[in-house]
Design a protein around this motif. Structure first.
Motif, PDB file in Angstrom:
ATOM      1  N   PHE A 146     -42.116   3.231-107.420  1.00 16.22           N
ATOM      2  CA  PHE A 146     -42.732   2.296-108.358  1.00 16.22           C
ATOM      3  C   PHE A 146     -42.455   2.638-109.819  1.00 16.22           C
ATOM      4  N   HIS A 203     -36.878   4.028-110.120  1.00 12.67           N
ATOM      5  CA  HIS A 203     -36.976   2.615-110.500  1.00 12.67           C
ATOM      6  C   HIS A 203     -37.323   2.473-111.978  1.00 12.67           C
ATOM      7  N   ASP A 229     -39.617   0.362-113.634  1.00  7.72           N
ATOM      8  CA  ASP A 229     -40.825  -0.383-113.972  1.00  7.72           C
ATOM      9  C   ASP A 229     -41.340  -0.088-115.377  1.00  7.72           C
ATOM     10  N   ARG A 259     -38.433  -5.619-108.135  1.00  9.86           N
ATOM     11  CA  ARG A 259     -39.245  -5.761-109.347  1.00  9.86           C
ATOM     12  C   ARG A 259     -38.358  -5.678-110.591  1.00  9.86           C
ATOM     13  N   SER A 260     -38.516  -4.630-111.403  1.00 14.27           N
ATOM     14  CA  SER A 260     -37.710  -4.511-112.620  1.00 14.27           C
ATOM     15  C   SER A 260     -36.409  -3.751-112.390  1.00 14.27           C
TER      16      SER A 260
END
Length: 411
Positions: free
Chosen positions: A202, A230, A232, A261-262
């Motif tokens: 995350f 990642h 985020d 997600r990002s």
């Protein structure tokens, strides 16, 4: 550039880039433990495709794998064959293509997934299992022992059938350090791992915690490590590089940061930063970066900002008047005005463009392009017209629009 400037004694400044000499001071590098070699494990075809709305066909996946192989990417994660027949087809075709890149498959900690990876011809497998007890309980609704037993069985099966095994503990950075390390040690002891991925699912790991993560894992397990971070909170590049300075030898990245997600840690800026700021050459052909990015983004149907690091389509466009003066004055010594030469990453030469931020040297450049001449006073008058036109248009001027502005002042 002088031979002195491009010598190995000044790695921050070469004929291809100009970074900071501070990067190489002993006071800055004394605690680093860079690996002798670094491999890139590309996950565009699996984790990159998990970006919402991105779907690659088997033909597109094979094409992307060809681009990556041509650029010298060391390992390609071809996908999770259990997801669909199309994913299985892609993994089979990539594994059979005879690339120099090693081809890995992704799998859950399930023997049937591993069997499929073997059948597809992969040489290695990245095997996932949740590692935080809260995610095991709430996301999977499993007891922890079930995750452990599945991991031990599947990793042993992969080892027994000749696959290289990278163990991939999902959500490691939100687990308690004790539960994470205990679980990893159990799998490494009773099961089998060739390497453990340091997984920040995350993107919540801060840079100052990276060394702790790496050292704790190394001290307990004593096995090679890989990164999987990642974006985020935008930390993926920095965190990956910090892990490399702790000796991590494989980094998992995606083309232009595609991903859930990002997104994942982007290949381009990570590799270029390691090359220009740390003197670590991965052997990857960076001049392929822009072409690969644009082809992959077109297939993905994803747009990126024009000023995207390394591969942005307007990265070497210069509107600011003062920078245009620099570019005009330095000539071929491009790295006086940019941190690296555009050809290092497959970009076009710098271009002075016209907009509200332009200056008098911008006008001079455009007059020369059109075989026009003007006095200094006329250039200032043309500049005022150009600025007003750009503001009215809310964009850059094209050549016809510039000529129209100039002809209002000169015949």
């Amino acid at each position: 550039m002088s031979s002195e400037m491009s010598s190995s004694t000044t790695p921050w400044i070469t004929d291809r880039w100009f970074s900071s000499p501070w990067n190489y001071l002993p006071e800055a590098t004394g605690e680093m433990h860079l690996p002798e070699t670094l491999k890139v494990h590309d996950v565009t075809l699996r984790d990159g495709e998990q970006q919402a709305g991105v779907e690659f066909t088997a033909d597109e996946k094979l094409r992307i794998a060809e681009l990556l192989d041509n650029a010298g990417i060391h390992r390609i994660e071809a996908g999770l064959p259990a997801v669909s027949p199309a994913d299985e087809e892609a993994v089979r075709r990539i594994a059979a293509a005879g690339f120099d890149s090693e081809v890995y498959a992704f799998s859950r900690c399930m023997v049937d997934d591993v069997k499929l990876a073997i059948d597809c011809g992969a040489t290695g497998v990245v095997m996932e299992v949740p590692s935080s007890h809260h995610l095991i309980a709430k996301g999977y609704r499993w007891p922890v022992e079930r995750a452990l037993d599945a991991s031990i069985e599947a990793t042993n099966f992969a080892r027994d059938h000749g696959l290289k095994v990278t163990f991939f503990p999902i959500d490691a950075t939100r687990a308690g350090i004790g539960e994470y390390l205990d679980m990893m040690e159990r799998v490494a002891t009773d099961g089998y791992v060739d390497a453990v991925a340091l997984v920040d699912t995350f993107g919540v790991l801060s840079p100052h915690a990276v060394a702790y993560f790496v050292r704790q894992t190394r001290d307990r397990l004593g096995v090679p490590m890989e990164t999987h971070f990642h974006m985020d909170f935008g930390m993926g590049v920095a965190n990956t590089i910090l892990a490399v300075t702790e000796g991590v030898e494989v980094i998992q990245t995606t083309v232009t940061g595609l991903g859930e997600r990002s997104g994942n840690t982007p290949t381009e800026e990570t590799i270029l930063a390691l090359l220009t700021m740390y003197g670590l050459d991965t052997g990857i052909k960076t001049e392929h970066f822009t072409d690969i990015s644009r082809q992959v983004l077109e297939m993905a149907g994803v747009a990126q900002p024009g000023n995207r690091p390394v591969v942005g389509e307007r990265l070497f466009n210069v509107e600011s008047g003062i920078i245009a003066t620099w570019v005009r004055n330095v000539g071929d010594e491009v790295t006086e005005a940019f941190p690296f030469r555009p050809e290092l990453v497959g970009q076009a030469a710098p271009e002075i463009v016209l907009g509200k931020g332009s200056g008098v040297d911008s006008i001079r450049v455009w007059l020369e392009r059109n075989d026009m001449s003007a006095t200094d006073d006329e250039i200032l008058e043309i500049l005022g017209i150009v600025k007003a036109k750009s503001l009215q248009k809310k964009g850059l001027l094209n050549n016809d629009e510039f000529v129209e502005c100039a002809r209002k002042v000169i015949s």
